[in-house]
Design an enzyme around this catalytic site. Structure first.
Site, PDB file in Angstrom:
ATOM      1  N   THR A   1       3.542 -22.987  -9.319  1.00 53.66           N
ATOM      2  CA  THR A   1       2.576 -22.182  -9.526  1.00 53.66           C
ATOM      3  C   THR A   1       1.488 -23.116  -9.470  1.00 53.66           C
ATOM      4  O   THR A   1       1.745 -24.331  -9.925  1.00 53.66           O
ATOM      5  CB  THR A   1       2.276 -21.683 -10.902  1.00 53.66           C
ATOM      6  OG1 THR A   1       3.654 -20.285 -10.959  1.00 53.66           O
ATOM      7  CG2 THR A   1       1.285 -20.820 -11.635  1.00 53.66           C
TER       8      THR A   1
ATOM      9  N   GLY B   1       6.581 -23.141 -14.344  1.00 50.83           N
ATOM     10  CA  GLY B   1       8.552 -23.031 -14.190  1.00 50.83           C
ATOM     11  C   GLY B   1       8.781 -21.703 -15.401  1.00 50.83           C
ATOM     12  O   GLY B   1       7.989 -20.562 -14.326  1.00 50.83           O
TER      13      GLY B   1
HETATM   14  C1  SD4 Z   1       6.355 -17.318 -13.178  1.00 53.52           C
HETATM   15  N1  SD4 Z   1       5.789 -19.665 -14.111  1.00 53.52           N
HETATM   16  O1  SD4 Z   1       6.459 -16.425 -12.813  1.00 53.52           O
HETATM   17  C2  SD4 Z   1       6.101 -18.792 -13.282  1.00 53.52           C
HETATM   18  C3  SD4 Z   1       6.272 -19.776 -12.079  1.00 53.52           C
HETATM   19  C4  SD4 Z   1       6.259 -21.054 -11.843  1.00 53.52           C
HETATM   20  O2  SD4 Z   1       6.817 -23.171 -10.880  1.00 53.52           O
HETATM   21  O3  SD4 Z   1       5.373 -21.663 -12.962  1.00 53.52           O
HETATM   22  N2  SD4 Z   1       6.647 -21.778 -11.208  1.00 53.52           N
HETATM   23  O4  SD4 Z   1       7.111 -17.628 -14.113  1.00 53.52           O
END
Ligand code: SD4
Length: 335
Positions: A195, A247
């Site tokens: 993200t 995450g």
């Molecule tokens: C999620 N936090 O959809 C996001 C994904 C993400 O690195 O940040 N990935 O859970």
């Protein structure tokens, strides 16, 4: 006025100034974007964002900040660079789809006055962050999802795009052959998933933040992560500072991640200590940490910043007048 009473008034004036800087008069703060920030002592523009795509995003934000623009415009322009990058498989319409082949996008934005807007589960719009900002500025709501958010974007005149883009569709068709199950395992970075979350401080010391993602790759249809949720994926409180998460969203939501970081800073933690505390809570609450990567970035209203992640491999793009760099975050454990 006698010299002595003038001196006393001077001292009182000084005390008043100190109290104001600790926000005892929060109810009286000005409400316009031109307001002078009463809390901040640092006035240097600064932008932080998650992962290596943050370097290009920071350049977009810096275009705004270096011309004296405000942090809200900066965090929007910055992450729009990533949303438009067709080679990016974790943000925007070129992001990875869910298990049914749909690319559904989540985003939110928040400014120094505590205003926020969010969208979740939006399909076919290149800039979910712009829709989120319009939710904030034009509606009485904090979040619109799915069809309602799409109808709002259409009404704003935003063009509808075809998703998934051909490359993503091809990858998906291959992937689904060997992954027919409905329930997913939480292996977030192994699916190339990153993200973009951004925090910026402008030359008035005002902090804003943004977060935008296509979510967990091959998530279940209908799943929404932390990224569009104020308090989980992003939180700003100008009295203290701001934080953004990246995450495994489920773990971040369950500790109200970004809000936790900001509250820790409120109680005296440095930005890095605050991010570390949020990481520690995730570690304590999850027996199985396999594949459970989470990272936080934070800045306080003095312009100090920090970051921390569960596992190694998380990096943070930092830009200010002195530097433009991608830095490795400290972490609790090694893959
Ligand atoms: C999620 N936090 O959809 C996001 C994904 C993400 O690195 O940040 N990935 O859970």
């Amino acid at each position: 006025m006698k010299r002595r009473s003038f001196f006393k008034l001077g001292i009182l004036g000084g005390v008043g100034g100190t109290l104001a800087s600790h926000n005892l008069f929060a109810g009286n703060q000005p409400k316009t974007t031109k307001s002078i920030n009463p809390y901040n002592s640092g006035k240097q523009p600064l932008v932080l964002s998650t992962w290596n795509h943050g370097v290009a995003a920071n350049a977009g934000a810096w275009d705004v900040l270096s011309k004296g623009g405000n942090s809200l415009d900066a965090v929007m322009q910055g992450v729009m660079v990533t949303e438009s990058d067709r080679s990016n498989r974790s943000v925007g319409i070129s992001g990875m789809p869910d298990r049914t082949g749909h690319v559904t996008l989540d985003a939110c934005i928040m400014d120094w006055e505590g205003r926020s807007g969010a969208v979740a589960y939006v399909e076919g719009y290149e800039h979910p962050i712009q829709i989120a900002r319009q939710v904030m500025e034009q509606t009485p709501h904090a979040m619109l999802v799915g069809k309602g958010a799409e109808a709002f974007a259409a009404k704003l005149g935003m063009p509808l795009m075809k998703t998934p883009i051909p490359e993503v569709e091809k990858e998906y068709k291959e992937w689904i052959k060997s992954n027919p199950e409905l329930i997913v395992k939480p292996i977030i970075n192994h699916e190339n998933h990153d993200t973009i979350g951004m925090l910026a401080m402008d030359s008035n010391g005002h902090i804003s933040g943004s977060c935008t993602t296509s979510g967990w790759a091959y998530k279940m249809a209908g799943r929404v992560g932390d990224s569009p949720i104020i308090g989980a994926g992003l939180f700003i409180d100008q009295e203290v500072g701001g934080a953004v998460a990246t995450g495994l969203g489920e773990a971040i939501i369950r500790i109200a991640g970004s809000h936790t970081v900001v509250e820790c800073m409120r109680h005296g933690y440095t930005p890095e200590e605050a991010c570390r505390e949020a990481v520690n809570r995730i570690i304590k609450k999850n027996k199985d940490l396999t594949g459970l990567q989470c990272g936080f970035i934070a800045m306080n209203n003095k312009g100090e910043y920090g970051y921390y992640s569960v596992y190694n491999g998380f990096n943070v793009a930092v830009r200010n007048e002195q530097m433009d760099r991608l830095l490795d975050a400290p972490f609790d454990r090694k893959w």
